[in-house]
Write an enzyme that holds these catalytic residues in place. Structure first.
Site, PDB file in Angstrom:
ATOM      1  N   GLU A 157       0.833  -1.195   0.000  1.00 38.10           N
ATOM      2  CA  GLU A 157       0.000   0.000   0.000  1.00 38.10           C
ATOM      3  C   GLU A 157       0.872   1.252   0.000  1.00 38.10           C
ATOM      4  OE1 GLU A 157      -2.485   0.762   3.435  1.00 38.10           O
ATOM      5  OE2 GLU A 157      -4.059   1.595   2.183  1.00 38.10           O
ATOM      6  N   GLY A 289       4.958   0.531  11.254  1.00 41.38           N
ATOM      7  CA  GLY A 289       3.597   0.326  11.730  1.00 41.38           C
ATOM      8  C   GLY A 289       3.153  -1.100  11.491  1.00 41.38           C
ATOM      9  N   ALA A 290       1.966  -1.228  10.928  1.00 37.50           N
ATOM     10  CA  ALA A 290       1.428  -2.539  10.589  1.00 37.50           C
ATOM     11  C   ALA A 290       0.614  -2.382   9.318  1.00 37.50           C
ATOM     12  CB  ALA A 290       0.541  -3.052  11.721  1.00 37.50           C
ATOM     13  N   MET A 291       0.422  -3.472   8.575  1.00 41.01           N
ATOM     14  CA  MET A 291      -0.299  -3.402   7.311  1.00 41.01           C
ATOM     15  C   MET A 291      -1.263  -4.561   7.195  1.00 41.01           C
ATOM     16  SD  MET A 291      -0.956  -1.940   4.459  1.00 41.01           S
ATOM     17  CE  MET A 291      -2.155  -2.657   3.328  1.00 41.01           C
ATOM     18  N   GLU A 292      -2.516  -4.216   6.816  1.00 43.83           N
ATOM     19  CA  GLU A 292      -3.649  -5.138   6.930  1.00 43.83           C
ATOM     20  C   GLU A 292      -3.795  -6.126   5.784  1.00 43.83           C
ATOM     21  OE1 GLU A 292      -3.913  -1.779   6.455  1.00 43.83           O
ATOM     22  OE2 GLU A 292      -5.425  -1.322   4.935  1.00 43.83           O
ATOM     23  N   ASN A 293      -2.702  -6.551   5.128  1.00 45.29           N
ATOM     24  CA  ASN A 293      -2.818  -7.509   4.027  1.00 45.29           C
ATOM     25  C   ASN A 293      -3.826  -8.591   4.391  1.00 45.29           C
ATOM     26  OD1 ASN A 293      -0.260  -6.273   2.994  1.00 45.29           O
ATOM     27  ND2 ASN A 293       0.518  -7.290   4.829  1.00 45.29           N
ATOM     28  N   GLU A 325      -5.970  -3.416  12.705  1.00 42.85           N
ATOM     29  CA  GLU A 325      -5.649  -4.159  11.477  1.00 42.85           C
ATOM     30  C   GLU A 325      -6.674  -5.258  11.192  1.00 42.85           C
ATOM     31  OE1 GLU A 325      -3.471  -2.848   9.646  1.00 42.85           O
ATOM     32  OE2 GLU A 325      -2.564  -1.543  11.152  1.00 42.85           O
ATOM     33  N   HIS A 328      -9.686  -3.959   9.540  1.00 46.45           N
ATOM     34  CA  HIS A 328      -9.471  -3.770   8.100  1.00 46.45           C
ATOM     35  C   HIS A 328      -9.801  -5.018   7.286  1.00 46.45           C
ATOM     36  CE1 HIS A 328      -7.772   0.156   7.519  1.00 46.45           C
ATOM     37  NE2 HIS A 328      -6.700  -0.042   8.253  1.00 46.45           N
ATOM     38  N   GLU A 347      -9.569   3.746   6.689  1.00 46.66           N
ATOM     39  CA  GLU A 347      -8.781   4.131   7.867  1.00 46.66           C
ATOM     40  C   GLU A 347      -9.612   4.708   9.009  1.00 46.66           C
ATOM     41  OE1 GLU A 347      -6.130   2.942   8.264  1.00 46.66           O
ATOM     42  OE2 GLU A 347      -5.325   2.504   6.289  1.00 46.66           O
TER      43      GLU A 347
HETATM   44 ZN   LIG Z   1      -5.221   1.230   8.921  1.00 51.65          ZN
END
Ligand SMILES: [Zn+2]
Length: 882
Positions: A157, A289-293, A325, A328, A347
């Site tokens: 992203e 951070g973190a990513m919601e794959n 996450e 998401h 978001e």
């Molecule tokens: Zn987010």
């Protein structure tokens, strides 16, 4: 995506195209904005990738099943740093292939127009294996046992899937994906879907994952390395936590939390998590951070793993970020915004749902009360002229990263909470369920959400909500009370609240007020026109029109009501008291009410120990004390600030009391740090005493208290003390503890030692996986040594910004001016920022520079006002208690 730098920053109008959502129409693929033509769309990818870490390259083969919707000779999709060979359409060579890295597009030209229907495009390609966290990247890390390791992971992203493979890289193009990877045979592999088959060929393993459901390219995930996992189940879903081998036991708490959150969301959204498994991957380093794959969330390992050195704040971050996450997986993954102008549908929703879940499952954390700080953070940005609406035009996808700011996250979260409160939680949830059901496995716009909420509530939700999502800023509600035989009637009016500009007309909101007089239950009133009146209890009772601080607006009360509120201040409901403090402080900053009326409220806290209120007061006093530094009134103000918080600090002591709640523990630490900063001799002496024991016995200070005590000690540290902590940091084998030590070193007061601290922040002492913290360290240094920090940042900006490739332009434009505003004249900062950024970042730069001007004006106005307050304070006249 969670925001890595949220707490470090405070305070976009792009151009054209994205009128679809703004015009309030439901999602329509053909009308969705974007650069790619919609005449040819992907249906399914079969992708095989062979990364070569040594060479820094990717070799791939790709076959894409396409639907041609209108006869086309040209097929256009995204690519970056890739070279395509053996390009075939339905098995036959194509006429021409042109890859343009500047435009991030590849155009395949066919010998003749392809007819409408399904076709196959296939090719081989070579690409670049990245060393920063965008696309497919290699991450080097130092293990706790001192060995070096490497792994592969991804971060797509907003627009970086095209760095791993050529694709239709816009969110409206959902397709299915079947991914095959070749990695060292000893490595584990994780992707969105479970491994379907795995074959060994000598030292290499070839793993193929099951085909995914239809999804946008920015949610693709792939991680491979010397990883191990723990797992469990929620219904039919396998839930796993992955970490570098040996660290997976530190994922136990995260695993239990993921199970709890997933089960709660299955119920809340009324739609079972649709993938066979949900993995969470603790990446050492990578992005911060973190990513919601979908089905494979990636986290910076510091956010997910909890060890012996972790604190309650770490535990809270672990839960809250997972709650964000995992939300998401529905808002973003199952239902994706049609275009980046509706990023807030991802978001704002995840921020709101995540906070609500964190609050629900951890009542002792008083999470919504703590989110007041987030609301204030957003309000501060949103009370500038250069702010932007929650829904904002995004001209092309390359600008999408600039939308990840506090308006999208923190304001969006607050506005959704306000709307939920107004419609009622059950009605709101019913609307969310309708929305998810209607748009599952597809895309959506704001209009889709409004129509679902309207169907659930029977109200024209869109009309009310659009005031808040399509309009910049927020209102100030003014309350004028009149009395007749003790009964109070209030007359209400609104105008836009701005911190600096003169009051002006412009802006009108439908405002869901929550009015509470005395101790009664709040009642709702929708304020839609000026001059509306209402009954509001008895005249002597306290009054709030933003009960529990749920509304995203400010309130200014007439003098008599403010006096009644000040008298009853200590006994008001926690949320009401906080709203009053926040509004009074903001009105003082804006020059619309005196600083002394804010300080009168603060002084009226009495024996009340509400943690969030005291944190707000301590932060405001801290701002005033900071502004006063170097002025003649500084010593007197610091003394006044100390005497204001001392009774509370004394009652809380240094060590936890039995049954103490987390918010009180946090307040104790906040006050000790502030008293230390305000040169409180007793606090400084006790902190030094505790530090001396810590030097010989690392268990002498509990992890929760280390940050506090180390910060206090460093403020007045001599070279020997600084050297002791530096040695401890270097010898530390636990990264959580080591990061804490480095952060404390940056808070040193002595200028010569600060110069040493700057060198440490730039040095190889920072392990490779922690590269992203260097910038944070330099920003910490700016608190006491702004000129040194600015110089250090300016000279090493490339290195400091590199670990944040996606956000680097946004950080440079909006955050850097605020971080370093005291380090150089505004012209110098602006010139430097402009020289580094393209012209289309001008609105962001304007935001950053407006913040600087506002802070300078604030400092100029508040310092004399604080002096005047000290001179007039009653205890001062009474002989100086302090
Ligand atoms: Zn987010």
């Amino acid at each position: 995506m969670s925001r890595p730098l949220a707490r470090l920053a405070a305070p976009l109008a792009a151009a054209l195209t994205s009128l679809q959502a703004l015009a309030g129409t439901p999602f329509d693929f053909d009308a969705a904005p974007g650069r790619l033509p919609k005449s040819v769309v992907p249906l399914d990818y079969s992708l095989a990738v062979v990364p070569d870490i040594g060479a820094g390259t990717i070799a791939g083969t790709e076959s894409v099943r396409l639907r041609v919707r209108a006869p086309s000779r040209a097929i256009v999709f995204n690519s970056l740093n890739e070279r395509l060979t053996d390009v075939r359409f339905d098995g036959a060579p194509v006429a021409a292939v042109d890859s343009d890295d500047a435009r991030q597009l590849t155009t395949v030209t066919l010998a003749q127009a392809a007819p409408v229907g399904e076709h196959t495009l296939s090719f081989s390609y070579t690409g670049k294996l990245e060393t920063q966290p965008h696309g497919l990247f290699v991450q080097t890390y130092l293990s706790f046992d001192g060995s070096h390791g490497q792994l592969l992971s991804t971060k797509m992203e907003s627009t970086d899937a095209r760095r791993m493979f050529p694709c239709w890289d816009e969110p409206a193009f959902r397709s299915t994906f079947e991914l095959t990877v070749t990695v060292p045979a000893a490595w584990a592999t994780v992707s969105n879907m479970p491994v379907a088959r795995r074959e060994l060929h000598g030292g290499q393993a070839i793993a193929t994952f099951e085909r995914s459901p239809g999804m946008p390219s920015y949610l693709i995930e792939f991680t491979a390395g010397d990883l191990a996992h723990i797992d469990s189940r929620v219904g039919a879903t396998q839930v796993g936590i992955w970490a570098v081998r040996g660290r997976e036991p530190d994922g136990q708490v995260a695993l239990a939390d993921a199970q709890l959150i997933l089960a709660d969301y299955n119920e809340y959204f009324g739609y079972e998590f649709p993938l066979p498994k949900l993995d969470s991957i603790a990446v050492p380093g990578g992005f911060s951070g973190a990513m919601e794959n979908w089905g494979a969330i990636t986290y910076n390992d510091q956010l997910l793993l909890l060890g012996a050195n972790s604190t309650l704040a770490d535990r809270q971050a672990e839960f809250a970020v997972q709650a964000h996450e995992i939300a998401h997986q529905w808002n973003g993954d199952l239902v994706t915004m049609g275009w980046w102008d509706d990023l807030w549908l991802n978001e704002s929703f995840a921020a709101w749902r995540g906070a609500a879940e964190t609050d629900r499952r951890n009542p002792s954390w008083k999470w919504w009360e703590r989110q007041d700080a987030s609301r204030e953070f957003a309000m501060r940005s949103d009370s500038r002229l250069s702010t932007h609406p929650i829904q904002q035009p995004v001209a092309d996808e390359l600008q999408a990263a600039n939308a990840f700011d506090e308006i999208t996250y923190e304001k969006g979260q607050s506005v959704l909470r306000m709307l939920e409160s107004y419609l009622g939680p059950e009605v709101f949830r019913d609307g969310v369920r309708r929305y998810v059901r209607a748009r599952a496995l597809s895309n959506a716009t704001a209009a889709d959400l409004w129509s679902a909420l309207a169907a659930a509530s029977g109200q024209d939700v869109g009309q009310l909500a659009r005031d808040w999502t399509e309009q910049s800023g927020f209102p100030l509600v003014s309350v004028a009370a009149s009395c007749a035989r003790g009964a109070r009637t209030i007359t209400l009016a609104q105008r836009r609240f701005l911190l600096q500009a003169a009051a002006q007309d412009g802006g009108h909101w439908s405002i869901p007020l929550r009015i509470r007089a005395g101790s009664e239950a709040p009642h709702a009133q929708l304020l839609s026109r000026d001059g509306e009146q209402g009954a509001a209890g008895r005249c002597h009772e306290p009054l709030t029109v933003n009960a529990d601080a749920i509304g995203f607006y400010r309130v200014k009360y007439d003098a008599a009501t403010l006096a009644a509120n000040t008298r009853a201040f200590g006994a008001m409901a926690d949320g009401d008291r906080i709203a009053l403090l926040d509004d009074s402080w903001a009105l003082a900053l804006a020059g619309q009410q005196s600083l002394s009326s804010y300080l009168a409220l603060a002084s009226a806290m009495g024996k009340n120990r509400d943690a969030r209120a005291w944190e707000q007061i301590a932060a405001s006093l801290g701002t005033l004390e900071h502004y006063a530094r170097g002025s003649r009134g500084h010593a007197a103000f610091a003394a006044a600030a100390r005497s204001m918080v001392r009774p509370v600090a004394d009652s809380l002591g240094w060590d936890p009391q039995p049954g103490e709640t987390p918010d009180v523990a946090r307040l104790r630490r906040t006050l000790l740090v502030d008293l230390g900063a305000w040169d409180d001799a007793r606090v400084l002496a006790e902190a030094r005493r505790r530090f001396a024991r810590f030097v010989t016995d690392r268990s002498a200070i509990r992890p929760d208290d280390q940050e506090t005590i180390l910060a206090v000690v460093m403020r007045s540290a001599d070279a020997a003390t600084f050297g002791q902590l530096h040695a401890i940091a270097r010898a530390e084998t636990d990264e959580t503890a080591q990061r804490r030590d480095f952060a404390a070193l940056m808070q040193v007061g002595d200028p010569a030692l600060a110069a040493q601290a700057a060198q440490i922040a730039l040095s190889e002492e920072i392990p490779p996986q922690a590269a992203a913290i260097r910038l944070r360290l330099v920003v910490l240094l700016a608190g006491r040594h702004p000129a040194l920090a600015w110089r250090t940042f300016r000279e090493h900006a490339d290195m400091l910004l590199a670990p944040n490739p996606k956000y680097a332009p946004l950080i440079t434009a909006q955050h850097v001016p605020e971080y370093f505003w005291e380090g150089a004249p505004p012209e110098e900062i602006e010139q430097w920022v402009r020289a580094r950024l393209p012209a289309e970042m001008a609105p962001n730069i304007a935001r950053g520079m407006e913040t600087v001007q506002a802070l300078r004006a604030e400092r100029a106005a508040l310092t004399p006002a604080a002096d005047a307050w000290v001179a007039e304070a009653p205890w001062h006249r009474g002989g100086g208690r302090w």
